[in-house]
Design an enzyme around this catalytic site. Structure first.
Site, mmCIF file in Angstrom:
data_model
loop_
_atom_site.group_PDB
_atom_site.id
_atom_site.type_symbol
_atom_site.label_atom_id
_atom_site.label_comp_id
_atom_site.label_asym_id
_atom_site.label_seq_id
_atom_site.Cartn_x
_atom_site.Cartn_y
_atom_site.Cartn_z
ATOM 1 N N CYS A 147 0.879 -1.170 0.000
ATOM 2 C CA CYS A 147 0.000 0.000 0.000
ATOM 3 C C CYS A 147 0.917 1.220 0.000
ATOM 4 O O CYS A 147 1.989 1.179 -0.599
ATOM 5 C CB CYS A 147 -0.956 -0.029 1.193
ATOM 6 S SG CYS A 147 -0.168 -0.273 2.796
ATOM 7 N N HIS A 148 0.538 2.303 0.653
ATOM 8 C CA HIS A 148 1.403 3.486 0.642
ATOM 9 C C HIS A 148 2.491 3.402 1.710
ATOM 10 O O HIS A 148 3.671 3.593 1.426
ATOM 11 C CB HIS A 148 0.584 4.758 0.841
ATOM 12 C CG HIS A 148 1.404 6.013 0.753
ATOM 13 N ND1 HIS A 148 1.911 6.478 -0.447
ATOM 14 C CD2 HIS A 148 1.832 6.879 1.717
ATOM 15 C CE1 HIS A 148 2.615 7.579 -0.228
ATOM 16 N NE2 HIS A 148 2.584 7.846 1.077
ATOM 17 N N ALA A 149 2.065 3.100 2.948
ATOM 18 C CA ALA A 149 3.023 3.076 4.051
ATOM 19 C C ALA A 149 3.393 1.668 4.496
ATOM 20 O O ALA A 149 4.331 1.488 5.269
ATOM 21 C CB ALA A 149 2.462 3.857 5.243
ATOM 22 N N GLY A 150 2.635 0.671 4.046
ATOM 23 C CA GLY A 150 2.939 -0.706 4.424
ATOM 24 C C GLY A 150 2.556 -1.067 5.840
ATOM 25 O O GLY A 150 3.149 -1.979 6.431
ATOM 26 N N VAL A 151 1.541 -0.390 6.390
ATOM 27 C CA VAL A 151 1.154 -0.677 7.775
ATOM 28 C C VAL A 151 -0.320 -1.024 7.953
ATOM 29 O O VAL A 151 -0.700 -1.585 8.980
ATOM 30 C CB VAL A 151 1.495 0.508 8.719
ATOM 31 C CG1 VAL A 151 2.986 0.756 8.754
ATOM 32 C CG2 VAL A 151 0.746 1.767 8.303
ATOM 33 N N SER A 152 -1.184 -0.716 6.978
ATOM 34 C CA SER A 152 -2.615 -0.946 7.191
ATOM 35 C C SER A 152 -3.253 -1.758 6.066
ATOM 36 O O SER A 152 -3.640 -2.912 6.255
ATOM 37 C CB SER A 152 -3.346 0.390 7.357
ATOM 38 O OG SER A 152 -4.728 0.198 7.580
ATOM 39 N N ARG A 153 -3.377 -1.170 4.881
ATOM 40 C CA ARG A 153 -4.079 -1.861 3.797
ATOM 41 C C ARG A 153 -3.383 -3.156 3.373
ATOM 42 O O ARG A 153 -4.030 -4.206 3.246
ATOM 43 C CB ARG A 153 -4.242 -0.915 2.599
ATOM 44 C CG ARG A 153 -5.274 0.172 2.815
ATOM 45 C CD ARG A 153 -5.144 1.311 1.814
ATOM 46 N NE ARG A 153 -3.971 2.134 2.082
ATOM 47 C CZ ARG A 153 -3.694 3.283 1.460
ATOM 48 N NH1 ARG A 153 -4.511 3.719 0.495
ATOM 49 N NH2 ARG A 153 -2.622 3.974 1.771
#
EC number: 3.1.3.16
Length: 340
Positions: A115-121
């Site tokens: 995803c964008h930050a690699g922590v949620s999606r």
């Protein structure tokens, strides 16, 4: 644990037995051939090539533009547009994402989910894959990723959706009461801004189809006998227990799951049926009238209504049991149907 290399370092592992980290330090290996990370992991083709990545699943607001380079043309790609917000519908995409990862791995491809930050999606998608393939409960699968990456933290909306995924047996069953209730709640979050209600929200009017499923029950207006809905449209719920039963607007997976109708409930809570559409548009609540004789059948409220058992249902499409009659539909001579 894995150490990301510094600007002038090569690839190093702080623990030789730990999972590998890419030379770019932007992705973590969950299991052999399965990585997750952020947008930086796909910024350079070299990063993917170094890790042996040949399939990329992007869950972000924008699809990445891959720079030209060796192997880029042969990449398998899947893009799922999704914002990192609790109201984002990720559940409806889970089967497609899990299948993409599974097929790529079956063909020997290494997969990056980012995803964008690699922590949620991306964490939510990988969690769903582990749940499905290893038959793990949500908490166990999620814990595996948080051990790998302590800052991994999906939003509460994704957590709720993955618990629904577990309740449905690790597949998105669009015919289940759980999914139908979820879909209604997602529409409620956007209502009344919606100009039109999605057609897939409505069950087929039983007067437009001649046959039902085996052992289905047909419900008819007690006054004029007009067919109104089928038993497959009933959204069962657990019995409530006073004010606590409707303290929260969003129904939990456990409150959606039940093994049978509650005898103390004096109404059926159902999914919308096609004949209701004109009555629902542009208003938050109102009466549900028989489309043939206009007899009052019940009511609807997008904000929810309380069942006689104490459970709060949101949104609510309520038909009073004493306004309808049950008609069991049984198969007769193969293709014909009989009613008793």
């Amino acid at each position: 644990m894995l150490e990301a290399p510094g600007p002038s370092d090569g690839c190093e592992l702080s623990n030789p037995s730990a999972s590998r980290v890419s030379c770019a330090g932007q992705m973590l290996e969950v299991q052999p051939g399965l990585y997750f990370g952020g947008a930086a992991a796909v910024a350079e083709p070299d990063h993917l090539r170094e890790a042996g990545i040949t399939a990329v699943l992007t869950v972000d607001s924008e699809e990445p533009s891959f720079k030209a380079g060796p192997g880029v043309e042969d990449l398998w790609r899947l893009f799922v547009p999704a914002l990192d917000k609790p109201e984002t519908d990720l559940l409806s995409h889970l089967d497609r994402c899990v299948a993409f990862i599974g097929q790529a791995r079956a063909e020997g491809r290494a997969v990056l989910v980012h995803c964008h930050a690699g922590v949620s999606r991306s964490v939510a998608i990988i969690t769903a894959f582990l749940m499905k393939t290893d038959q793990l409960p949500f908490e166990k699968a999620y814990e595996k990723l948080q051990i790998l990456k302590p800052e991994a933290k999906m939003n509460e909306g994704f957590e709720w959706q993955l618990k629904l995924y577990q309740a449905m047996g690790y597949e998105v069953d669009t015919s289940s009461a759980i999914y139908k209730q979820y879909r209604l709640q997602k529409v409620t979050e956007k209502y009344p801004e919606l100009q039109n209600l999605p057609q897939e929200l409505f069950a087929v009017d039983p007067t437009t189809v001649s046959q039902g499923l085996k052992d289905e029950v047909l419900y008819k207006c007690r006054k004029c006998r007009r067919s109104l809905f089928r038993s497959s449209s009933i959204l069962d719920h657990r019995e409530g227990s006073g004010p606590i039963a409707f303290a929260h607007k969003r129904m939990t997976p456990s409150s959606m799951l039940t093994t049978g109708r509650q005898a103390q409930c004096t109404s059926y809570f159902i999914e919308p049926v096609q004949w209701m559409e004109s009555a629902l548009l542009g208003v938050m609540d109102g009466q549900l009238l028989c489309p043939k004789c206009s007899a009052k059948l019940g009511s609807f409220n997008w904000y929810g209504e309380q069942c006689s058992c104490g459970r709060w249902i949101t949104p609510a499409f309520q038909i009073h049991k004493n306004r309808v009659d049950e008609m069991k539909i049984l198969p007769v001579l193969g293709s014909q149907t009989g009613k008793i």
